[in-house]
Write a protein that holds these residues in place. Structure first.
Motif, short mmCIF file in Angstrom:
data_model
loop_
_atom_site.label_atom_id
_atom_site.label_comp_id
_atom_site.label_asym_id
_atom_site.label_seq_id
_atom_site.Cartn_x
_atom_site.Cartn_y
_atom_site.Cartn_z
N TYR A 104 -23.96 -23.67 21.12
CA TYR A 104 -23.18 -23.19 21.97
C TYR A 104 -22.12 -23.88 22.60
O TYR A 104 -21.04 -23.17 22.86
CB TYR A 104 -24.25 -22.45 23.15
CG TYR A 104 -23.36 -21.56 24.06
CD1 TYR A 104 -22.98 -20.37 24.06
CD2 TYR A 104 -22.84 -22.29 25.31
CE1 TYR A 104 -22.23 -19.66 25.04
CE2 TYR A 104 -22.46 -21.49 26.56
CZ TYR A 104 -21.85 -20.49 26.33
OH TYR A 104 -21.07 -19.64 27.36
N ARG A 114 -18.31 -23.38 22.39
CA ARG A 114 -17.36 -23.27 23.29
C ARG A 114 -16.03 -24.30 23.20
O ARG A 114 -15.20 -24.03 23.68
CB ARG A 114 -18.14 -23.35 24.71
CG ARG A 114 -18.91 -22.16 25.10
CD ARG A 114 -18.01 -21.00 25.21
NE ARG A 114 -17.36 -21.27 26.58
CZ ARG A 114 -15.87 -20.96 26.55
NH1 ARG A 114 -15.19 -20.61 25.73
NH2 ARG A 114 -15.32 -21.35 27.96
N GLU A 171 -13.58 -22.88 20.94
CA GLU A 171 -12.98 -21.78 21.43
C GLU A 171 -11.89 -22.33 22.44
O GLU A 171 -10.74 -21.90 22.35
CB GLU A 171 -13.77 -21.14 22.27
CG GLU A 171 -14.76 -20.14 21.28
CD GLU A 171 -15.67 -19.52 22.15
OE1 GLU A 171 -15.68 -19.35 23.37
OE2 GLU A 171 -16.79 -18.77 21.51
N GLU A 174 -19.06 -25.81 32.61
CA GLU A 174 -19.58 -24.37 32.85
C GLU A 174 -20.87 -24.53 33.18
O GLU A 174 -21.67 -25.68 32.68
CB GLU A 174 -19.48 -23.70 31.63
CG GLU A 174 -17.98 -23.09 31.11
CD GLU A 174 -18.00 -22.24 29.77
OE1 GLU A 174 -16.82 -21.56 29.60
OE2 GLU A 174 -18.85 -22.38 29.16
N TYR A 203 -15.88 -31.01 27.17
CA TYR A 203 -16.58 -30.04 27.52
C TYR A 203 -17.87 -30.13 28.24
O TYR A 203 -18.69 -30.82 27.56
CB TYR A 203 -16.63 -28.66 26.53
CG TYR A 203 -17.59 -27.46 26.76
CD1 TYR A 203 -17.09 -26.55 27.54
CD2 TYR A 203 -18.89 -27.55 26.37
CE1 TYR A 203 -17.77 -25.52 27.97
CE2 TYR A 203 -19.68 -26.50 26.53
CZ TYR A 203 -19.06 -25.43 27.40
OH TYR A 203 -20.04 -24.50 27.66
#
Length: 422
Positions: free
Chosen positions: A152, A156, A159, A246, A413
């Motif tokens: 995941y 991300r 993306e 996140e 990230y």
């Protein structure tokens, strides 16, 4: 390696090697990525495993494979930069070992043409029951990727890095796009691929593939001409390193750092690139493993991988949130150390030996060689694993240093645990 054109945009490549006792033939359809095309391609990869008009269902399909000396057949979907590749492949023993020396390779080609050109779709629509079953299976696979937090986090970061481009989407599409499809829409999607996708056929093994070539020329040579679809995508355009964090209900943080070179590497640099990535974080003895994970105990895993098609170097690790700043600093320091030449000749030779062994091991399996040569063919190269091993051995210390120095961080990230309410 021999290559011939069957029609505009449809080519056949033969890779003969007498060391094998088996032959493998694959038909690969390359088409541009999009959310809709990804969902369609993923569903087609499921449905085209189930049978064809001639072999409608698993029972007749398996009987045919049994008649082909226990042949193995599969249909898969892969991603290569801005394209996706729907691959139908079949593998079995060479004709020299057949009981009656039958011309099996022509039968293999005919079988693949049946599966692709004449699917089990009466009236121009895949069967509703089969579509429903495979929609459920595909949605479960999409959920499994979301539930795998390492995958995941890497998804991300992709993306974010490629936001606004086709490369941002998942190779499987979204559940909403999958559930919106029906049998008729999927049949139309397959017909569009047959009319427009770049088709690369690979025949590899010890056999005589002239019979297979005749079958493909007869059955695929009449398809409409189409332009080559595959091209190397441009490097992501980002200004300075972006930082995105996140929070989810996870117990372990996932950090993904994306690095880009100043410009794309030339093919003659790939030996140095492979050696540099192995030294940095692509081998069991790499700097990231030895120093960041083992000596400093900053993370549970820490790996680096380079995507030759996109040009992105990604470092990802699983760690406790409190260790994120130290781990980031240590990762960047290790890359800087390699760029400065602070590694031993023994380290470099270990990396080369590891990579060369990997190339040798690849040649033991036709299933591994197939995607290797498909990538080579699509990129317009013809490098064998042996050629790559020679290139790796020839890489100099200075070339490895230059590769490491060319990378700069463009994305950070972090997926971290959600704070619980008091």
């Amino acid at each position: 390696m021999e290559r011939k054109t069957l029609a505009e945009g449809i080519s056949l490549t033969t890779l003969g090697d007498g060391r094998y006792v088996c032959n493998r033939i694959s038909v690969n359809l390359c088409f541009p990525r999009s959310e809709e095309a990804s969902a369609q391609g993923a569903m087609l990869s499921y449905l085209l495993r189930r049978g064809s008009e001639r072999y409608p269902g698993f029972a007749p399909l398996n009987r045919k494979l049994y008649d082909l000396y226990g042949a193995y057949y599969d249909c898969t979907l892969a991603t290569l930069g801005g394209c996706q590749v729907l691959s139908l492949a079949v593998q079995t023993i060479d004709e020299a070992f057949a009981w009656k020396r039958e011309k099996i390779n022509g039968e293999l080609a005919d079988f693949l043409c049946d599966m692709l050109l004449r699917p089990n779709a009466p009236g121009g629509a895949f069967l509703p029951d089969e579509v429903a079953v495979e929609q459920k299976n595909l949605c479960e696979e999409i959920d499994s990727e979301i539930n795998n937090k390492r995958a995941y986090a890497l998804g991300r970061s992709r993306e974010i890095l490629y936001a606004g481009t086709p490369l941002a989407g998942s190779r499987l599409g979204t559940k909403e796009a999958v559930l919106a499809l029906d049998g008729a829409a999927l049949y139309r999607a397959l017909q569009r691929l047959l009319e427009s996708a770049q088709v690369e056929i690979l025949c590899s093994g010890r056999g005589d593939f002239s019979g297979a070539a005749e079958v493909f020329a007869r059955q695929l040579g009449g398809l409409p001409p189409r332009p080559a679809v595959f091209s190397l995508p441009p490097l992501p355009s980002t200004e300075g390193p972006r930082e995105v964090e996140e929070a989810l209900s996870v117990t372990q943080s996932k950090l993904a750092l994306s690095f880009l070179p100043a410009r794309r590497f030339a093919p003659e640099q790939y030996g140095a690139v492979r050696a540099a990535v192995a030294l940095f974080g692509g081998a069991p003895f790499s700097r990231l493993f030895a120093n960041v994970r083992e000596k400093q105990s900053l993370c549970y895993y820490c790996d680096a991988r380079f995507n030759r098609v996109t040009g992105v170097l990604t470092v990802d690790c699983g760690l406790d949130e409190k260790d994120v700043p130290r781990a980031e600093e240590s990762i960047r320091r290790e890359l800087a150390e390699l760029a400065a030449g602070n590694f031993t000749d023994e380290e470099l030779q270990d990396a080369k030996a590891y990579l060369k062994n990997s190339m040798t091991a690849m040649e033991d399996s036709l299933a591994e060689l197939d995607p290797w040569y498909l990538g080579q063919v699509l990129e317009g190269d013809a490098q064998s694993p042996q050629d790559a091993a020679v290139q790796i051995e020839a890489a100099t210390r200075e070339e490895v240093m230059a590769v490491c120095a060319s990378f700069s961080q463009r994305l950070r990230y972090l997926l971290k645990p959600r704070q619980r309410a008091l």
